[in-house]
Design a protein around this motif. Sequence first.
Motif, mmCIF file in Angstrom:
data_model
loop_
_atom_site.group_PDB
_atom_site.id
_atom_site.type_symbol
_atom_site.label_atom_id
_atom_site.label_comp_id
_atom_site.label_asym_id
_atom_site.label_seq_id
_atom_site.Cartn_x
_atom_site.Cartn_y
_atom_site.Cartn_z
ATOM 1 N N SER A 87 1.604 13.225 -16.855
ATOM 2 C CA SER A 87 0.232 13.533 -16.472
ATOM 3 C C SER A 87 0.248 14.758 -15.571
ATOM 4 C CB SER A 87 -0.386 12.348 -15.727
ATOM 5 O OG SER A 87 -1.630 12.707 -15.198
ATOM 6 N N ASP A 88 -0.786 15.570 -15.675
ATOM 7 C CA ASP A 88 -0.881 16.712 -14.775
ATOM 8 C C ASP A 88 -1.393 16.282 -13.402
ATOM 9 O OD1 ASP A 88 -3.359 16.105 -15.800
ATOM 10 O OD2 ASP A 88 -4.060 18.169 -15.800
ATOM 11 N N GLU A 89 -1.950 15.068 -13.291
ATOM 12 C CA GLU A 89 -2.401 14.525 -12.016
ATOM 13 C C GLU A 89 -1.913 13.089 -11.887
ATOM 14 O OE1 GLU A 89 -5.865 15.400 -10.219
ATOM 15 O OE2 GLU A 89 -6.388 17.137 -11.417
ATOM 16 N N PRO A 90 -0.641 12.880 -11.557
ATOM 17 C CA PRO A 90 -0.100 11.519 -11.522
ATOM 18 C C PRO A 90 -0.701 10.628 -10.442
ATOM 19 C CG PRO A 90 1.493 13.093 -10.657
ATOM 20 C CD PRO A 90 0.341 13.887 -11.196
ATOM 21 N N LEU A 91 -1.319 11.190 -9.408
ATOM 22 C CA LEU A 91 -1.895 10.390 -8.331
ATOM 23 C C LEU A 91 -3.413 10.279 -8.432
ATOM 24 C CD1 LEU A 91 0.249 11.753 -5.362
ATOM 25 C CD2 LEU A 91 0.584 9.659 -6.681
ATOM 26 N N LEU A 92 -3.967 10.565 -9.599
ATOM 27 C CA LEU A 92 -5.416 10.597 -9.763
ATOM 28 C C LEU A 92 -6.077 9.281 -9.348
ATOM 29 C CD1 LEU A 92 -7.905 12.123 -10.727
ATOM 30 C CD2 LEU A 92 -7.502 11.178 -12.993
ATOM 31 N N ASN A 93 -5.575 8.156 -9.803
ATOM 32 C CA ASN A 93 -6.169 6.862 -9.467
ATOM 33 C C ASN A 93 -5.402 6.133 -8.381
ATOM 34 O OD1 ASN A 93 -8.292 7.059 -11.298
ATOM 35 N ND2 ASN A 93 -6.958 6.445 -12.970
ATOM 36 N N LYS A 94 -4.599 6.843 -7.636
ATOM 37 C CA LYS A 94 -3.829 6.274 -6.534
ATOM 38 C C LYS A 94 -4.185 7.046 -5.266
ATOM 39 C CE LYS A 94 -0.119 5.182 -9.702
ATOM 40 N NZ LYS A 94 1.252 5.438 -10.069
ATOM 41 N N ARG A 95 -5.397 6.813 -4.794
ATOM 42 C CA ARG A 95 -5.929 7.614 -3.705
ATOM 43 C C ARG A 95 -5.096 7.513 -2.440
ATOM 44 N NH1 ARG A 95 -11.901 7.468 -1.081
ATOM 45 N NH2 ARG A 95 -11.709 9.413 0.050
ATOM 46 N N GLY A 96 -4.669 6.310 -2.097
ATOM 47 C CA GLY A 96 -3.867 6.133 -0.890
ATOM 48 C C GLY A 96 -2.558 6.901 -0.974
ATOM 49 N N GLU A 97 -1.899 6.844 -2.117
ATOM 50 C CA GLU A 97 -0.637 7.551 -2.284
ATOM 51 C C GLU A 97 -0.828 9.064 -2.258
ATOM 52 O OE1 GLU A 97 1.697 6.145 -5.585
ATOM 53 O OE2 GLU A 97 1.075 4.088 -5.185
ATOM 54 N N ARG A 114 -2.369 -1.338 14.886
ATOM 55 C CA ARG A 114 -3.470 -1.049 13.949
ATOM 56 C C ARG A 114 -4.457 -0.088 14.589
ATOM 57 N NH1 ARG A 114 -2.938 -3.312 9.271
ATOM 58 N NH2 ARG A 114 -5.131 -3.174 8.797
ATOM 59 N N GLY A 115 -5.027 0.795 13.746
ATOM 60 C CA GLY A 115 -6.022 1.745 14.211
ATOM 61 C C GLY A 115 -6.797 2.301 13.035
ATOM 62 N N ARG A 116 -7.569 3.389 13.296
ATOM 63 C CA ARG A 116 -8.360 4.001 12.216
ATOM 64 C C ARG A 116 -8.301 5.514 12.345
ATOM 65 N NH1 ARG A 116 -13.336 1.132 10.112
ATOM 66 N NH2 ARG A 116 -14.391 3.050 10.652
ATOM 67 N N ILE A 117 -8.279 6.162 11.198
ATOM 68 C CA ILE A 117 -8.373 7.614 11.143
ATOM 69 C C ILE A 117 -9.510 7.973 10.204
ATOM 70 C CG2 ILE A 117 -5.917 8.020 11.596
ATOM 71 C CD1 ILE A 117 -5.583 8.553 8.573
ATOM 72 N N ARG A 118 -9.922 9.224 10.281
ATOM 73 C CA ARG A 118 -10.926 9.722 9.355
ATOM 74 C C ARG A 118 -10.320 10.885 8.591
ATOM 75 N NH1 ARG A 118 -17.198 10.669 9.893
ATOM 76 N NH2 ARG A 118 -17.479 11.941 8.033
ATOM 77 N N LEU A 119 -10.338 10.766 7.274
ATOM 78 C CA LEU A 119 -9.895 11.836 6.384
ATOM 79 C C LEU A 119 -11.060 12.190 5.486
ATOM 80 C CD1 LEU A 119 -6.308 10.807 5.292
ATOM 81 C CD2 LEU A 119 -6.959 12.838 6.531
ATOM 82 N N ASP A 120 -11.432 13.453 5.503
ATOM 83 C CA ASP A 120 -12.583 13.924 4.731
ATOM 84 C C ASP A 120 -13.801 13.094 5.135
ATOM 85 O OD1 ASP A 120 -10.840 15.753 3.513
ATOM 86 O OD2 ASP A 120 -10.336 14.327 1.934
ATOM 87 N N ASP A 121 -14.355 12.292 4.242
ATOM 88 C CA ASP A 121 -15.550 11.529 4.581
ATOM 89 C C ASP A 121 -15.295 10.023 4.628
ATOM 90 O OD1 ASP A 121 -15.078 11.199 1.923
ATOM 91 O OD2 ASP A 121 -17.160 11.398 1.288
ATOM 92 N N THR A 122 -14.029 9.632 4.760
ATOM 93 C CA THR A 122 -13.680 8.219 4.698
ATOM 94 C C THR A 122 -12.861 7.795 5.908
ATOM 95 O OG1 THR A 122 -13.577 8.411 2.289
ATOM 96 C CG2 THR A 122 -12.577 6.459 3.246
ATOM 97 N N PHE A 123 -13.164 6.609 6.429
ATOM 98 C CA PHE A 123 -12.347 6.013 7.484
ATOM 99 C C PHE A 123 -11.286 5.139 6.821
ATOM 100 C CE2 PHE A 123 -16.147 7.003 9.903
ATOM 101 C CZ PHE A 123 -15.607 7.502 11.083
ATOM 102 N N TRP A 124 -10.053 5.260 7.308
ATOM 103 C CA TRP A 124 -8.934 4.500 6.767
ATOM 104 C C TRP A 124 -8.298 3.660 7.862
ATOM 105 C CZ3 TRP A 124 -7.240 4.662 1.708
ATOM 106 C CH2 TRP A 124 -7.811 5.639 0.897
ATOM 107 N N SER A 142 1.626 4.429 1.859
ATOM 108 C CA SER A 142 0.379 3.746 1.548
ATOM 109 C C SER A 142 0.698 2.398 0.922
ATOM 110 C CB SER A 142 -0.439 4.584 0.573
ATOM 111 O OG SER A 142 -1.520 3.839 0.068
ATOM 112 N N THR A 143 0.048 1.338 1.427
ATOM 113 C CA THR A 143 0.178 0.001 0.850
ATOM 114 C C THR A 143 -1.222 -0.553 0.675
ATOM 115 O OG1 THR A 143 0.418 -0.935 3.055
ATOM 116 C CG2 THR A 143 2.437 -0.499 1.853
ATOM 117 N N GLY A 144 -1.724 -0.469 -0.529
ATOM 118 C CA GLY A 144 -3.088 -0.942 -0.775
ATOM 119 C C GLY A 144 -4.096 -0.092 -0.025
ATOM 120 N N ARG A 145 -4.866 -0.737 0.862
ATOM 121 C CA ARG A 145 -5.871 -0.003 1.625
ATOM 122 C C ARG A 145 -5.335 0.546 2.924
ATOM 123 N NH1 ARG A 145 -10.407 -3.641 3.134
ATOM 124 N NH2 ARG A 145 -8.666 -4.954 3.670
ATOM 125 N N ASP A 146 -4.181 0.072 3.370
ATOM 126 C CA ASP A 146 -3.630 0.488 4.667
ATOM 127 C C ASP A 146 -2.655 1.646 4.509
ATOM 128 O OD1 ASP A 146 -5.006 -1.478 6.078
ATOM 129 O OD2 ASP A 146 -3.424 -2.951 5.733
#
Length: 152
Positions: A87-97, A114-124, A142-146
Amino acid sequence: MLTWLAEQLGPWTWWLLGLLLLAAELAMPGVFLVWIGIGAIGTGMLSLLFWGAPFWGWQVQILVFAALAVVAILLGRRLVSRGENQSDEPLLNKRGESLVGRTATLQEPMHDGRGRIRLDDTFWSVMGPDLPAGTKVRIVSSTGRDLTVEVA
């Protein structure tokens, strides 16, 4: 009726079965009947060679068809699966990775790992060492949502 048809068509029965299976593949989703159809056509080719031979009874023909169908399925799976992982975009559906390696600033302090960061328009949600808010961190996994972070 099928016996009569097989007797009338002779070795062409396998060709007809193979073509019917290939036509059924067009009407059904997936790629499976094509390999069985190729097995039937292969049996038809051998039937043209051996039709008058005393050993070429219907039992042998069924065994040859089954063997050719299995071989065609195995070769077909290998052929089809060869290009799946490219694939030319192997991480397309693996946002966390896809975020691994990026840096961000802690929006909330890391407390109990545990804590939170903001990347672009999303809190992680992030995991890592206890740090104060405003600390620059680098995403290391990246492990799931964390996301796991370390000090940048």
